[in-house]
Enzyme design. Structure first.
Site, PDB file in Angstrom:
ATOM      1  N   CYS A   1       0.725  -1.146  -0.078  1.00 14.03           N
ATOM      2  CA  CYS A   1      -0.010  -0.135  -0.080  1.00 14.03           C
ATOM      3  C   CYS A   1       1.018   1.040   0.116  1.00 14.03           C
ATOM      4  CB  CYS A   1      -1.004   0.241   1.214  1.00 14.03           C
ATOM      5  SG  CYS A   1      -2.197  -1.369   1.095  1.00 14.03           S
TER       6      CYS A   1
ATOM      7  N   ARG B   1       6.294  -0.976  -4.116  1.00 14.32           N
ATOM      8  CA  ARG B   1       5.954  -1.512  -2.960  1.00 14.32           C
ATOM      9  C   ARG B   1       4.637  -2.695  -3.122  1.00 14.32           C
ATOM     10  NH1 ARG B   1       6.263   2.456   1.379  1.00 14.32           N
ATOM     11  NH2 ARG B   1       4.691   1.679   2.753  1.00 14.32           N
TER      12      ARG B   1
ATOM     13  N   TRP C   1      -2.781  -2.838  -1.633  1.00 15.81           N
ATOM     14  CA  TRP C   1      -2.609  -4.346  -1.552  1.00 15.81           C
ATOM     15  C   TRP C   1      -3.511  -4.936  -0.849  1.00 15.81           C
ATOM     16  CZ3 TRP C   1      -1.208  -8.107   1.926  1.00 15.81           C
ATOM     17  CH2 TRP C   1      -0.603  -9.317   1.446  1.00 15.81           C
TER      18      TRP C   1
ATOM     19  N   ASN D   1      -3.305   2.777   4.939  1.00 16.69           N
ATOM     20  CA  ASN D   1      -2.451   1.735   4.935  1.00 16.69           C
ATOM     21  C   ASN D   1      -2.417   0.811   6.358  1.00 16.69           C
ATOM     22  OD1 ASN D   1      -1.684   2.686   2.381  1.00 16.69           O
ATOM     23  ND2 ASN D   1       0.430   3.076   3.291  1.00 16.69           N
ATOM     24  N   GLY D   2      -2.556  -0.430   6.149  1.00 21.11           N
ATOM     25  CA  GLY D   2      -2.432  -1.151   7.439  1.00 21.11           C
ATOM     26  C   GLY D   2      -3.730  -2.104   7.766  1.00 21.11           C
TER      27      GLY D   2
ATOM     28  N   GLU E   1      17.067 -19.386  -0.249  1.00 24.13           N
ATOM     29  CA  GLU E   1      16.821 -18.170  -1.115  1.00 24.13           C
ATOM     30  C   GLU E   1      16.446 -18.282  -2.458  1.00 24.13           C
ATOM     31  OE1 GLU E   1      16.827 -14.025  -2.499  1.00 24.13           O
ATOM     32  OE2 GLU E   1      16.148 -15.097  -0.561  1.00 24.13           O
TER      33      GLU E   1
ATOM     34  N   LYS F   1      13.042 -17.422  -4.319  1.00 24.30           N
ATOM     35  CA  LYS F   1      12.981 -16.541  -5.607  1.00 24.30           C
ATOM     36  C   LYS F   1      12.344 -16.982  -6.871  1.00 24.30           C
ATOM     37  CE  LYS F   1      15.160 -13.007  -4.553  1.00 24.30           C
ATOM     38  NZ  LYS F   1      14.516 -13.215  -3.166  1.00 24.30           N
TER      39      LYS F   1
ATOM     40  N   GLU G   1       8.634 -16.985  -5.922  1.00 25.79           N
ATOM     41  CA  GLU G   1       8.108 -15.640  -5.973  1.00 25.79           C
ATOM     42  C   GLU G   1       7.745 -15.083  -7.433  1.00 25.79           C
ATOM     43  OE1 GLU G   1      10.079 -12.753  -2.478  1.00 25.79           O
ATOM     44  OE2 GLU G   1      11.446 -13.404  -3.766  1.00 25.79           O
TER      45      GLU G   1
ATOM     46  N   HIS H   1      16.077 -37.634   4.986  1.00 27.82           N
ATOM     47  CA  HIS H   1      14.929 -37.638   5.905  1.00 27.82           C
ATOM     48  C   HIS H   1      13.643 -37.346   5.610  1.00 27.82           C
ATOM     49  CE1 HIS H   1      18.021 -38.464   9.220  1.00 27.82           C
ATOM     50  NE2 HIS H   1      18.686 -37.747   8.419  1.00 27.82           N
TER      51      HIS H   1
ATOM     52  N   LYS I   1       6.153  -5.088  -1.922  1.00 30.44           N
ATOM     53  CA  LYS I   1       7.726  -5.064  -1.436  1.00 30.44           C
ATOM     54  C   LYS I   1       7.867  -4.486   0.067  1.00 30.44           C
ATOM     55  CE  LYS I   1      11.937  -4.170  -2.793  1.00 30.44           C
ATOM     56  NZ  LYS I   1      12.945  -5.512  -3.007  1.00 30.44           N
TER      57      LYS I   1
END
Length: 607
Positions: free
Chosen positions: A2, A27, A74, A98-99, A479, A483, A486, A502, A602
Site C-alpha cells: 500500500c 511497494r 494491496w 495503509n494497514g 533463497e 526467488k 516469488e 529424512h 515490496k
C-alpha cells in the site's frame, strides 16, 4: 505494501498524486485511486489493476482541485476491485489507509446499527464512516479525527480530507510509516520519502502514534496523547528522478546487474583499501563483551541472517539465535543480559521486524539494524545502524538488497571476530582480501547469464524444484527456492543436503530438477554424495560449483554452472547471483510479472 500520497497547495492535485503513486508502485499493489475537492465536494477516481488504468479513468473523467489524497492498495480485507479500492469516502470525508483495522467488525456493526451503510468489503471503510458519525454529532473535523483514532485497534497510516475544507489535510500513523513534506505554500503526505522526492527535500517523519494537521502554510504535530509536539525536519537523500530500467527489460534484471557496483559501494563504508582492513563505526556498545547475538528478519533478509549465523559462530565464536520476526515477536523469548539484537530489513519498515525490535529494546538489548533506507523507522529506533548501499530496489523480489546485506554482515562478522580475538592477523587478512575481491568476482559470475537462460528452459515446465546445499550454502538454497516461487509461481523448496534422506528424497523423480549449491569447502564431498543419491533416483541435477567441483560431477549433472574458485567465506554472496538469474529467466519464459509478482508487496507494513 500500500502507498499513500497527499497534497494541499495551489497547483492541481491530481497529476501530483498520480506521479507520487507511480513512485510507490515498487511497494506492490492491485488497485489505485485518488480523491480531490473540486468546489469543495469530494470526487473520487479509482481503478482495479495498475496505475495506467487509473490514468485512463482520469483521462476520461478528470478530477480537479488543489487538495487531494491518493492510494495504491494491496488487498487484505476484500478482493481487489474498484469497489474495494481506496480512497473510501462518505459525502463528508475521504480516507486512504495503509494497514489493518483489527476491530473493524465491531465498529462496522456499531455503525450499521446507527444507520450508516457500508458499500465495500474492506476494514478501511469504517474509518470514514466513524469520522462521519462524529461529524454528524457536531464535532469539528479535527476533533472527529481525534475521537476516531482513539477507537481504532491495529496498524494504520491515514490520509484524510473533508468536504468543504480545502485547506485541511490530516495524517496519522500507528505501526505504518508516514512522512510530511514541506513546500512553499504547499504541504505533502507520503508513505516514504521516495513518493515525495520530486516535490520536496524537506521531510519530517511522524513518530509512532502521531497525527498531524496540515494547511497550505501550516503544520501541527500531535503525539498519541494529543499533545502538540515538534518533529525534526531533515533533508532527504532521495533523488527526485523516476528510476528507470535502463537497457534492461525488467527492474529485477537491472538490479541483478547493478550488484558489482552496489556491493562495492557498500564495502567502501567498512573496508580500508590502504590498510586492507575492516572497521565498524563507533558503536554505543562494546563488541568485545557481547555474550550472545539474536538475529531477527523476514523473508530474504532472514536468509541473509542465517548466513550470518554461520559466519559469526564459526569465526567470532559467539552464539547466535535467529528467528523469523513474525514468530519471534510473539514468543516473548528470554534475552541474555548484555545481548546484541540485529534486525535486517531492506525497507526498515517491515511491521513484524519493527515490532520484534521494540520487544528486544524492552528486554534491554543493544539494537543494531541493517537497512537500505536511510530515513526508515528501524534506523530511527536503533542504537546503531549499518547501511547497505544498494540504492532504491524496485523489483519486489530482492536481489541487490540481499547481497549488500550479506556484504555488511560479512564485514560485521570480521570486525566481531577481531574484537573477540577469535581470529589471528593472518585469518583476518585472508577474510578481508576475500571480501574485497567480491565486486569483481560478481561481475565474472554475471557472465553466466546466457547459460542460465538456457538452463531455465529445463526448469520452467517443472511442477516442483528442489534446491540443496550445506553449511552457509543451505540458506542460499532456501533463497534460491524463494526467488523461484516469488516470480515464476513454481513450487520450490530449499533443503539442507544432509536432510534429503529424512523425507525430501521421496519427492525425486525424472520430473524434478535439483539445483545444487556446492562451493569447494569442507562440505563439498558430502554435498556431492547427496547429489549422487538424487541422480540415482532420476533427479535432473543442475550443479553450481567451481571448476574442480564441476569436473567431479560432470557425468552426473544435466547442466552445470562453473563458478570462480573463491574463499568459502564469501561463497554465499557469489552463489546468490546464479540462483537469482535462474529464477529471473524461468519467470520471463513463463511470462509472469517479474517486477510485481501476484499477491506480493515490496514493503510489508502489516502483519
Amino acid at each position: 505494501m500500500c502507498g499513500i500520497v497527499g497534497f494541499i497547495g495551489k497547483k492541481e492535485a491530481a497529476p501530483l498524486l498520480v506521479e507520487g503513486l507511480k513512485r510507490l508502485e515498487y511497494r506492490g499493489y492491485d488497485s489505485a485511486g485518488i480523491a480531490t475537492l473540486p468546489n469543495g465536494s469530494i470526487e473520487r477516481r479509482r481503478a482495479e489493476g495498475k496505475i495506467v488504468n487509473l490514468e485512463a479513468v482520469l483521462n476520461n473523467t478528470p478530477a480537479s482541485g488543489t487538495i487531494g489524497i491518493g492510494h495504491t492498495r494491496w488487498a487484505t480485507h476484500g478482493i481487489p476491485n474498484e469497489t474495494n479500492a481506496h480512497p473510501h469516502a462518505t459525502d463528508k470525508v475521504a480516507v486512504v489507509h495503509n494497514g489493518i483495522i483489527e476491530n473493524f467488525q465491531e465498529l462496522r456493526a456499531e455503525l450499521i446499527e446507527k444507520g450508516y451503510t457500508p458499500y465495500s468489503e474492506t476494514d478501511s471503510e469504517v474509518v470514514p464512516m466513524l469520522i462521519t458519525r462524529y461529524l454528524d454529532d457536531g464535532l469539528s473535523p479535527v476533533d472527529a479525527v481525534k475521537a476516531t483514532l482513539k477507537r481504532l485497534d491495529g496498524a494504520f497510516a491515514l490520509g484524510i480530507i473533508f468536504a468543504g475544507h480545502d485547506d485541511l489535510l490530516i495524517g496519522a500513523r500507528r505501526g505504518s510509516p508516514l512522512a510530511v513534506g514541506f513546500g512553499d505554500g504547499e504541504m505533502y503526505l507520503g508513505s516514504d520519502a521516495m513518493a515525495l522526492a520530486p516535490l520536496t527535500k524537506k521531510i519530517a517523519y511522524l513518530d509512532e502514534g502521531d497525527w498531524v494537521v496540515l494547511g497550505r502554510n501550516t503544520v501541527t504535530f500531535y503525539d498519541q496523547n494529543d499533545h502538540e509536539v515538534s518533529r525534526d525536519i531533515r533533508e532527504t537523500a532521495m533523488s527526485g528522478a523516476l528510476i528507470g530500467k535502463g537497457e534492461h527489460r525488467h527492474f529485477m534484471l537491472k538490479e541483478i546487474f547493478e550488484q558489482p557496483q552496489v556491493i562495492g559501494d557498500t564495502l567502501t563504508g567498512f573496508f580500508n583499501p590502504t590498510t586492507q582492513t575492516i572497521s565498524m563505526p563507533d558503536f554505543p556498545f562494546d563488541l568485545a563483551i557481547i555474550p550472545r547475538i539474536t538475529i531477527v528478519a523476514c523473508g530474504t533478509s532472514y536468509y541473509a541472517g542465517l548466513v550470518a549465523k554461520y559466519w559469526i559462530e564459526h569465526y567470532a565464536r559467539v552464539g547466535v539465535e535467529i528467528d523469523v520476526a513474525s514468530e519471534f515477536r510473539y514468543r516473548e523469548a528470554p534475552m541474555p543480559e548484555g545481548g546484541l539484537a540485529i534486525f535486517i530489513s531492506q525497507s526498515g519498515e517491515t511491521a513484524d521486524t519493527l515490532a520484534a525490535l521494540r520487544y528486544a529494546k524492552s528486554q534491554n538489548q543493544s539494537i543494531l539494524s541493517i537497512v537500505n533506507v536511510p530515513e526508515s523507522s528501524m534506523e530511527r529506533e536503533s542504537n546503531a545502524v549499518l547501511q547497505t548501499r544498494a540504492g532504491p530496489e524496485i523489483g519486489v523480489a530482492s536481489t541487490k538488497a540481499f547481497t549488500t546485506q550479506l556484504t555488511v554482515l560479512a564485514c560485521f562478522a570480521i570486525a566481531l571476530a577481531k574484537a573477540k580475538k577469535a581470529i589471528d592477523a593472518n585469518c583476518e587478512a585472508r577474510l578481508c582480501k576475500a571480501i574485497a575481491e567480491v565486486p569483481a568476482l560478481v561481475s565474472e559470475v554475471l557472465n553466466h547469464d546466457e547459460a542460465l537462460r538456457t538452463i531455465a528452459l529445463e526448469v520452467a515446465d517443472a511442477r516442483d524444484v528442489l534446491y540443496i546445499g550445506r553449511g552457509a550454502s543451505f540458506p542460499i538454497a532456501m533463497e534460491g527456492a524463494l526467488k523461484l516461487k516469488e516470480i515464476s509461481y513454481i513450487h520450490a523448496e530449499g533443503y539442507a543436503a544432509g536432510e534429503m534422506k529424512h523425507g525430501p528424497i521421496a519427492l525425486i523423480d525424472e520430473n524434478v530438477p535439483i539445483i545444487v549449491i556446492a562451493p569447494s569447502d569442507s562440505n563439498f564431498e558430502k554435498t556431492a554424495s547427496n547429489t549422487q543419491e538424487t541422480v540415482a533416483r532420476g533427479g535432473r541435477v543442475i550443479f553450481m560449483a567451481d571448476k574442480a567441483g564441476v569436473a567431479k560431477m560432470a557425468d552426473h549433472a544435466m547442466a552445470s554452472i562453473t563458478m570462480p574458485n573463491v574463499d568459502p567465506f564469501v561463497a554465499p554472496i557469489l552463489y546468490s547471483i546464479p540462483v537469482q538469474l535462474l529464477a529471473y529467466h524461468v519467470a520471463v519464459h513463463k511470462g509472469t510479472d517479474v517486477d510485481q509478482p501476484r499477491n506480493l508487496a515490496k514493503s510489508v507494513t502489516v502483519e
